[in-house]
Design an enzyme around this catalytic site. Sequence first.
Site, PDB file in Angstrom:
ATOM      1  CD  GLU A 198      -2.985  -1.327   2.082  1.00 11.99           C
ATOM      2  OE1 GLU A 198      -2.856  -0.521   3.105  1.00 11.99           O
ATOM      3  OE2 GLU A 198      -4.080  -2.367   2.153  1.00 11.99           O
ATOM      4  CD  GLU A 316      -3.967  -6.583   2.945  1.00 11.62           C
ATOM      5  OE1 GLU A 316      -2.871  -6.749   3.109  1.00 11.62           O
ATOM      6  OE2 GLU A 316      -4.632  -5.533   3.680  1.00 11.62           O
TER       7      GLU A 316
END
Length: 520
Positions: A198, A316
């Site tokens: 991220e 994810e």
Amino acid sequence: MNFKSITFFVVFLSCLLVSKAEKVEVVVEGATSIAQTDEDFICVTLDWWPTNKCDYDQCPWGQAGLFNLDLKNKILEKAVKAFHPLRIRVGGSLQDQVVYNVRNNIENCQPFQKQDKGFLFGFSIGCLDMKRWDELNEFFNQTRAKVTFGLNALIGRKESKTEKTLWVGDWYSHNARDLMSYTISKGYTIDSYELGNELCGVGVSARIEAKQYAKDMATLKNLVKEMYPNPKTQPKILGPGGFYDKKWFDTFLDASGHDVIDGVTHHIYNLGPGNNPDVVRRVQDPFFLTQIAQTFKDVSNAIVKFAPWSGAWVSESGGAYNSGGQLVSYTFAFGFWYLDQLGMTSVYNHKVYCRQALTGGNYALLNTTTFVPNPDYYGALLWHRVMGSKVLSVTHKGSPYLRVYSHCAKKEPGVSFVFINLSKNTSFEIDLFHDLNLNGGSPNFEFKGHKKREEYHLTPKDGNILSSIVLLNGTPLELSDSLEIPELKPKLVDGLKPISISAHSIAFVIIRDFNAPACS
């Protein structure tokens, strides 16, 4: 009309209303496939979060983090083995704060410690010693898992003095090299490496510019080629492992160079924060669920344009961020969202879908304390066993609360379906039509099977979608006395009859004599 007549009429009318099913014609285009997943499409994450990771006055991670997880637990072992194999991604928010103590040169090598300030996510640097790495790989080998390892992408960089959350400088690859060298020397198998978590777009707690990340991916690719010179056993390279941002992704993919990246990974948390009371409504709302389709399509289109040699992965996805929906993510209801995600991503040509998490947090497939499977575990296992890699186009003009996905059956002849009924009150009777027209037009014929269908109907206990107990064909799925994962047996149904899908249920259906040319 006397009292008995009135009573009879009311009872009769009630039964009529309850039993009334909506008839739906479902059309399958079996001439060609529209997309293809990896054979091992289902994936789960093992995360680094420590016990004191807390959200909204809850600390739902327990001993499920990679430093604490009881790898000798028999239920955990059997739950992973049942997939034969299960993809496991080792990673998560803290992976960019993990250092690998390969040379035993890190003093006081400790797991993450809670910190008030100065560190990402409120935790210190975590140190992975090789004893724990050995234990993890023993577990992966014992369970025959396919492993994706998330590397620390911030090591060697510094936070920008002028731009908040931006990290600058080249990736320092030496620690990753040491870990790879040790891993190879021990004979451990890694299927793929993913760089960072991220850090793309605006990032979450940190970010890297797209062109810098492309440069770092090239460094990782060269490192992997050097360390694993045999192309047949060379791990894949994945990234960026974050939320889709068109400008950032396009810039990164355009700059990354030919054949550098094997899997373009992105994350999905489209249900909002874990304490959002609207989560339970959203997982039953077909219009809300469909909104995320544009993201899947955009990622696929970017790959076609800039990196057609690679494939899209969701690396994810936990639905609700900050450890999952507090009252929903471990219940039957969450399966509406999860299985719809699996179906939608497969239609948009995603190769792998990685669920957060195997255990830990509210969204775990296995209960964080007992490791007993939550309802979604069985949905994932059924998908893995019956849905093949070739994806077929399937449509209907009925209620939007009926979601349908179709693949070639796995390993054996036929076609598999998953039906998701989001409606609380309406059941559906399905008639199938097989469309073999390559140039449009009406479907060729209504399909009537001559062999018995295999049907797996999942329903919540007592009809309560917030139950954590799931029934398969009316029987609760529970571990045996010897803690074995229950056998998933289909019921066999006359192929000439319509497919019946009850309200608030999920059904996997396999039709062995549905002869789709795409599945030949």
